[in-house]
Design a protein around this motif. Structure first.
Motif, PDB file in Angstrom:
ATOM      1  N   PHE A   1      -4.827   6.018  -0.115  1.00 47.51           N
ATOM      2  CA  PHE A   1      -4.071   4.899  -1.073  1.00 47.51           C
ATOM      3  C   PHE A   1      -3.272   3.847  -0.390  1.00 47.51           C
ATOM      4  O   PHE A   1      -3.268   2.921  -0.703  1.00 47.51           O
ATOM      5  CB  PHE A   1      -3.215   5.727  -1.910  1.00 47.51           C
ATOM      6  CG  PHE A   1      -2.549   4.779  -3.212  1.00 47.51           C
ATOM      7  CD1 PHE A   1      -3.000   4.291  -4.270  1.00 47.51           C
ATOM      8  CD2 PHE A   1      -1.055   4.797  -2.807  1.00 47.51           C
ATOM      9  CE1 PHE A   1      -2.301   3.591  -4.732  1.00 47.51           C
ATOM     10  CE2 PHE A   1      -0.341   4.147  -3.444  1.00 47.51           C
ATOM     11  CZ  PHE A   1      -0.922   3.336  -4.639  1.00 47.51           C
ATOM     12  N   TYR A   2      -2.690   4.334   0.568  1.00 45.66           N
ATOM     13  CA  TYR A   2      -1.670   3.443   1.275  1.00 45.66           C
ATOM     14  C   TYR A   2      -2.654   2.182   1.900  1.00 45.66           C
ATOM     15  O   TYR A   2      -2.401   1.160   1.853  1.00 45.66           O
ATOM     16  CB  TYR A   2      -1.231   4.268   2.714  1.00 45.66           C
ATOM     17  CG  TYR A   2       0.147   5.200   2.117  1.00 45.66           C
ATOM     18  CD1 TYR A   2       0.530   5.106   0.736  1.00 45.66           C
ATOM     19  CD2 TYR A   2       0.512   6.084   3.207  1.00 45.66           C
ATOM     20  CE1 TYR A   2       1.693   6.064   0.649  1.00 45.66           C
ATOM     21  CE2 TYR A   2       1.395   6.822   2.731  1.00 45.66           C
ATOM     22  CZ  TYR A   2       2.067   7.007   1.615  1.00 45.66           C
ATOM     23  OH  TYR A   2       2.962   7.855   1.249  1.00 45.66           O
TER      24      TYR A   2
ATOM     25  N   SER B   1      -9.860   0.300  -6.368  1.00 45.22           N
ATOM     26  CA  SER B   1     -10.221   1.084  -5.285  1.00 45.22           C
ATOM     27  C   SER B   1      -9.199   1.753  -4.672  1.00 45.22           C
ATOM     28  O   SER B   1      -9.318   2.993  -4.388  1.00 45.22           O
ATOM     29  CB  SER B   1     -10.906   0.216  -4.207  1.00 45.22           C
ATOM     30  OG  SER B   1     -11.895  -0.431  -4.544  1.00 45.22           O
ATOM     31  N   ALA B   2      -7.841   1.280  -5.021  1.00 39.72           N
ATOM     32  CA  ALA B   2      -6.639   2.011  -4.535  1.00 39.72           C
ATOM     33  C   ALA B   2      -6.348   3.178  -5.477  1.00 39.72           C
ATOM     34  O   ALA B   2      -5.908   4.407  -5.135  1.00 39.72           O
ATOM     35  CB  ALA B   2      -5.585   1.020  -4.287  1.00 39.72           C
TER      36      ALA B   2
ATOM     37  N   THR C   1     -12.623   3.860   4.255  1.00 40.94           N
ATOM     38  CA  THR C   1     -12.863   4.542   3.194  1.00 40.94           C
ATOM     39  C   THR C   1     -13.912   5.695   3.037  1.00 40.94           C
ATOM     40  O   THR C   1     -13.590   6.630   2.225  1.00 40.94           O
ATOM     41  CB  THR C   1     -13.584   3.388   2.186  1.00 40.94           C
ATOM     42  OG1 THR C   1     -14.786   2.898   2.806  1.00 40.94           O
ATOM     43  CG2 THR C   1     -12.777   2.310   2.005  1.00 40.94           C
TER      44      THR C   1
ATOM     45  N   LEU D   1      -5.684   1.275   0.844  1.00 38.30           N
ATOM     46  CA  LEU D   1      -6.092   0.592  -0.422  1.00 38.30           C
ATOM     47  C   LEU D   1      -5.339  -0.110  -0.950  1.00 38.30           C
ATOM     48  O   LEU D   1      -5.851  -1.303  -1.233  1.00 38.30           O
ATOM     49  CB  LEU D   1      -6.942   1.551  -1.309  1.00 38.30           C
ATOM     50  CG  LEU D   1      -8.313   2.234  -0.487  1.00 38.30           C
ATOM     51  CD1 LEU D   1      -8.760   3.330  -1.623  1.00 38.30           C
ATOM     52  CD2 LEU D   1      -9.263   1.499  -0.251  1.00 38.30           C
ATOM     53  N   ILE D   2      -4.312   0.251  -1.140  1.00 36.16           N
ATOM     54  CA  ILE D   2      -2.899  -0.707  -1.941  1.00 36.16           C
ATOM     55  C   ILE D   2      -2.705  -1.932  -1.087  1.00 36.16           C
ATOM     56  O   ILE D   2      -2.332  -3.020  -1.586  1.00 36.16           O
ATOM     57  CB  ILE D   2      -1.904  -0.038  -2.391  1.00 36.16           C
ATOM     58  CG1 ILE D   2      -1.160  -0.801  -3.372  1.00 36.16           C
ATOM     59  CG2 ILE D   2      -0.856   0.686  -1.185  1.00 36.16           C
ATOM     60  CD1 ILE D   2      -1.958  -0.702  -4.604  1.00 36.16           C
TER      61      ILE D   2
ATOM     62  N   ASN E   1      -9.611  -4.513  -5.549  1.00 35.12           N
ATOM     63  CA  ASN E   1      -8.819  -3.660  -4.521  1.00 35.12           C
ATOM     64  C   ASN E   1      -7.905  -2.786  -5.349  1.00 35.12           C
ATOM     65  O   ASN E   1      -7.816  -1.518  -4.737  1.00 35.12           O
ATOM     66  CB  ASN E   1      -8.180  -4.611  -3.569  1.00 35.12           C
ATOM     67  CG  ASN E   1      -8.934  -5.468  -2.877  1.00 35.12           C
ATOM     68  OD1 ASN E   1      -8.767  -6.653  -2.519  1.00 35.12           O
ATOM     69  ND2 ASN E   1     -10.118  -4.954  -2.499  1.00 35.12           N
TER      70      ASN E   1
END
Length: 421
Positions: free
Chosen positions: A274-275, A164-165, A251, A277-278, A161
């Motif tokens: 990004f928000y 991905s982020a 995504t 994914l994180i 994860n």
């Protein structure tokens, strides 16, 4: 005589060490496999992160973007159960390195792709690498868990994860200002991953060798009928469908959604992705931690019921609230995945590799199918319309009420072990 005694002593020490490694949580290996997962999934996530760039370079529509995801996800999903089933019987400690080799060449091909079809070839290579990586890596996580299976699975998963982020931010920094060929910089991560995977493979190989001297542990099977087990696995797969179909909408198309609806730049859109994914990474870690303590079924229920109000509200809010809601959605939606996977492993404890490959493969497959369908749908309607429709997907998770509570299920000795006794 002296040499013989020394050799026996070393073997005994190694055997004792292996026994300890299988009974205690081996955090160095868990962190290493998490790092390898971070690097692997970072390279995978480069693909959707460069969609806006590919859309411009090759004059693509949303359906063609969906086909890119579909090719990647199908190539990464179809092989995983087969790889897992094979390695259940024939463990391959260094197989992840060969998988990373496919990813290595996939990234190079993507950087120098001169046509849309070369892009498709590149993502298929990355997908094959992913299909080889995940089943054995999930088994390593299982072996190093020391019984803390949800925690181990969440540590493994949070690496993926986090990778991905990070990809959208790195793409925004390295690729978008400089052009497609700068994707080549990401091969550095593939080289580092090979080094980490060699360390993990060496540990895995040693465990396999010295474990031959340890009395094989009896495998306890859940005292459930075959029909109930198959039905429960089917429910878990349906939960995976609802979650990853929705995740595919974020995504693959969230960047276009925020750019189209709110008029923000491509780099700003990467930050909003990004928000999400994180928050997925954090949700995975915390969900795995509480899955071991509160029970996996309760975490699954929290994920199902908790996320729905936020997905329903997302299409109707401002940019600021959109950023807030995608964080909440990512956190809650991802909290159940370690519990779902470990739940399935408990239902079929003699087929860890096959189960891991099946669920990771199905997750990727649903992501690919979702991306292809939603891309076509967005072309027919609008990018905003697909988020209105997808907001209802988490409601499918209500079927989790039919899952047996594994804390109340009795376990029995495998028939083959009974004969051996």
């Amino acid at each position: 005589m002296f040499l013989f005694s020394t050799k026996s002593k070393v073997t005994s020490l190694d055997t004792a060490k292996a026994a300890e490694n299988t009974s205690k949580t081996v955090f160095p290996i868990l962190f290493a496999i998490s790092l390898a997962h971070l690097l692997n999934d970072l390279l995978q996530a480069v693909i959707p992160a460069v969609y806006p760039l590919l859309k411009t370079n090759y004059n693509l529509n949303f359906a063609q973007i969906g086909i890119i995801t579909f090719c990647f996800q199908v190539s990464s999903s179809l092989l995983q159960p087969l790889v897992g089933a094979y390695t259940d019987k024939h463990p391959k400690p260094f197989s992840q390195i060969s998988g990373m080799l496919f990813t290595f060449f996939g990234i190079i091909t993507l950087a120098y792709a001169s046509s849309y079809y070369m892009v498709l070839l590149a993502v298929v290579l990355v997908g094959i690498g992913s299909s080889i990586f995940h089943p054995e890596s999930s088994r390593v996580s299982y072996m190093a868990s020391g019984g803390k299976r949800s925690l181990a699975q969440s540590i493994f998963q949070i690496g993926g994860n986090m990778g991905s982020a990070l990809a959208p931010l790195l793409v925004a920094w390295i690729v978008i200002p400089n052009g497609q060929k700068h994707i080549l910089w990401f091969v550095v991560f593939a080289i580092v991953a090979k080094v980490v995977l060699f360390y993990i493979g060496s540990w895995y190989k040693n465990i396999l060798q010295v474990s031959k001297n340890i009395k094989k542990k009896q495998v306890l099977l859940p005292d459930l009928s075959q029909t109930r087990i198959v039905f429960s696995v089917g429910i878990l797969l349906l939960l995976i469908f609802s979650k990853f179909f929705y995740v595919a909408s974020i995504t693959s198309y969230f960047q276009f959604y925020t750019m189209d609806k709110f008029g923000i730049s491509e780099v700003q859109a990467q930050v909003y992705l990004f928000y999400f994914l994180i928050s997925v990474a954090l949700g995975t870690l915390i969900g795995g931690f509480f899955g071991d303590r509160l029970g996996r079924k309760y975490i699954i229920w929290f994920s199902v019921l908790g996320v729905t109000p936020f997905t329903l509200a997302l299409p109707y809010v401002s940019l600021e609230w959109t950023g807030f809601l995608v964080v909440i959605i990512g956190f809650i939606l991802s909290s159940a995945f370690p519990s779902i996977l470990v739940y399935a492993q408990e239902l079929l404890p003699k087929k860890i590799g096959m189960v891991s490959g099946l669920f990771y493969g199905f997750a990727f497959g649903m992501g690919g199918l979702g991306s292809a369908v939603l891309g076509w749908w967005a072309d027919q309607t609008s990018i905003e319309h697909i988020y209105t429709i997808c907001s209802y997907l988490p409601l499918i998770g209500i079927i989790a009420c039919f899952l047996p509570n594994m804390k109340n299920v009795k376990f029995k000795m495998d028939a083959d072990d009974q004969k051996a006794v």
